[in-house]
Scaffold this motif. Structure first.
Motif, PDB file in Angstrom:
ATOM      1  N   GLY A 110       0.656  -1.161  -0.010  1.00  0.00           N
ATOM      2  CA  GLY A 110       0.129  -0.101   0.076  1.00  0.00           C
ATOM      3  C   GLY A 110       0.922   1.151   0.076  1.00  0.00           C
ATOM      4  N   LYS A 156      -5.022   1.359   4.169  1.00  0.00           N
ATOM      5  CA  LYS A 156      -6.184   1.401   3.727  1.00  0.00           C
ATOM      6  C   LYS A 156      -6.096   1.013   2.186  1.00  0.00           C
ATOM      7  CE  LYS A 156     -10.423   4.019   3.089  1.00  0.00           C
ATOM      8  NZ  LYS A 156     -11.270   5.029   3.525  1.00  0.00           N
ATOM      9  N   ASP A 157      -5.129   1.542   1.622  1.00  0.00           N
ATOM     10  CA  ASP A 157      -4.715   0.928   0.245  1.00  0.00           C
ATOM     11  C   ASP A 157      -4.249  -0.250   0.080  1.00  0.00           C
ATOM     12  OD1 ASP A 157      -4.031   1.551  -2.504  1.00  0.00           O
ATOM     13  OD2 ASP A 157      -2.052   1.677  -1.832  1.00  0.00           O
ATOM     14  N   LEU A 170      -8.232  -7.416  -0.492  1.00  0.00           N
ATOM     15  CA  LEU A 170      -9.622  -7.523  -0.595  1.00  0.00           C
ATOM     16  C   LEU A 170      -9.949  -7.840  -1.910  1.00  0.00           C
ATOM     17  CD1 LEU A 170     -12.071  -8.337   0.932  1.00  0.00           C
ATOM     18  CD2 LEU A 170     -12.979  -5.958   0.666  1.00  0.00           C
ATOM     19  N   ALA A 171      -9.147  -6.882  -3.089  1.00  0.00           N
ATOM     20  CA  ALA A 171      -9.622  -7.338  -4.456  1.00  0.00           C
ATOM     21  C   ALA A 171      -9.166  -8.585  -4.868  1.00  0.00           C
ATOM     22  CB  ALA A 171      -8.956  -5.962  -5.175  1.00  0.00           C
ATOM     23  N   ALA A 199      -5.192  -2.650   2.266  1.00  0.00           N
ATOM     24  CA  ALA A 199      -6.200  -3.631   2.569  1.00  0.00           C
ATOM     25  C   ALA A 199      -7.348  -3.581   1.441  1.00  0.00           C
ATOM     26  CB  ALA A 199      -7.106  -2.913   3.848  1.00  0.00           C
ATOM     27  N   ARG A 200      -7.444  -2.405   0.571  1.00  0.00           N
ATOM     28  CA  ARG A 200      -8.242  -2.552  -0.555  1.00  0.00           C
ATOM     29  C   ARG A 200      -7.834  -3.564  -1.814  1.00  0.00           C
ATOM     30  NH1 ARG A 200      -9.074   3.407  -0.177  1.00  0.00           N
ATOM     31  NH2 ARG A 200      -7.220   3.487  -1.269  1.00  0.00           N
ATOM     32  N   GLN A 201      -6.426  -3.463  -1.763  1.00  0.00           N
ATOM     33  CA  GLN A 201      -5.884  -4.065  -2.720  1.00  0.00           C
ATOM     34  C   GLN A 201      -5.833  -5.910  -2.263  1.00  0.00           C
ATOM     35  OE1 GLN A 201      -1.731  -3.386  -4.138  1.00  0.00           O
ATOM     36  NE2 GLN A 201      -2.106  -1.304  -3.064  1.00  0.00           N
ATOM     37  N   GLU A 227     -16.231 -13.079  -5.038  1.00  0.00           N
ATOM     38  CA  GLU A 227     -16.897 -11.988  -4.272  1.00  0.00           C
ATOM     39  C   GLU A 227     -17.749 -12.673  -3.020  1.00  0.00           C
ATOM     40  OE1 GLU A 227     -17.126  -8.149  -2.842  1.00  0.00           O
ATOM     41  OE2 GLU A 227     -15.898  -8.642  -4.918  1.00  0.00           O
ATOM     42  N   ARG A 262      -9.532  -1.300   8.860  1.00  0.00           N
ATOM     43  CA  ARG A 262      -8.544  -0.569   7.960  1.00  0.00           C
ATOM     44  C   ARG A 262      -9.254   0.028   6.693  1.00  0.00           C
ATOM     45  NH1 ARG A 262      -3.631  -3.510   5.932  1.00  0.00           N
ATOM     46  NH2 ARG A 262      -4.419  -5.543   6.793  1.00  0.00           N
ATOM     47  N   LEU A 263     -10.358  -0.611   6.316  1.00  0.00           N
ATOM     48  CA  LEU A 263     -10.951  -0.047   5.287  1.00  0.00           C
ATOM     49  C   LEU A 263     -12.068   1.294   5.660  1.00  0.00           C
ATOM     50  CD1 LEU A 263     -11.994  -3.299   3.434  1.00  0.00           C
ATOM     51  CD2 LEU A 263     -10.488  -1.676   2.711  1.00  0.00           C
ATOM     52  N   ARG A 321     -12.848  -9.580   4.398  1.00  0.00           N
ATOM     53  CA  ARG A 321     -13.626  -8.215   4.324  1.00  0.00           C
ATOM     54  C   ARG A 321     -13.900  -7.988   5.985  1.00  0.00           C
ATOM     55  NH1 ARG A 321     -17.228  -9.332   1.234  1.00  0.00           N
ATOM     56  NH2 ARG A 321     -16.798  -8.627  -0.786  1.00  0.00           N
TER      57      ARG A 321
END
Length: 120
Positions: A38, A87-88, A94-95, A90-92, A103, A118-119, A112
């Motif tokens: 991130g 946060k970045d 999760l993706a 965490a988004r990556q 999903e 963090r999200l 998730r």
């Protein structure tokens, strides 16, 4: 249950193949997630950070302009930038999880929930 030994053997072999595929998928997933980084930069660029997938700081760069900031403000700016990088990451993460497992999978749901703090 085992009226047809050939069918039972075929089911067992299919189950074994499926388990092997899941193990390979999990190993690939772990490798990809291990490479997640991130990144974030403060609004005026005084602070740039990089964190790993767990949100641990792996790189911190301070621009010369950072020395013009009062220490208390600079520490807050660093913390805010680290949180943005986490946060970045965490988004990556999760993706990658959703792409690998789907999903709606229980694995993605658990990830998730784990990353929710963090999200934000």
């Amino acid at each position: 249950m085992f009226d047809d030994p050939d069918a039972a053997l075929a089911r067992v072999q299919a189950d074994i193949r499926a388990a092997q595929e899941r193990a390979e998928q999990a190993a690939d997933f772990q490798e990809v997630v291990g490479r997640v980084r991130g990144h974030a930069r403060s609004p005026r660029g005084e602070v740039t950070v990089e964190v790993d997938t767990t949100g641990q700081l792996v790189n911190l760069q301070l621009a010369d302009a950072a020395t013009d900031i009062v220490a208390r403000d600079l520490s807050g700016l660093i913390l805010d930038t680290v949180r943005a990088a986490a946060k970045d990451a965490a988004r990556q993460t999760l993706a990658v999880t959703a792409e690998t497992f789907g999903e709606q999978s229980p694995v993605t749901g658990a990830m998730r929930a784990e990353l929710a703090p963090r999200l934000g």
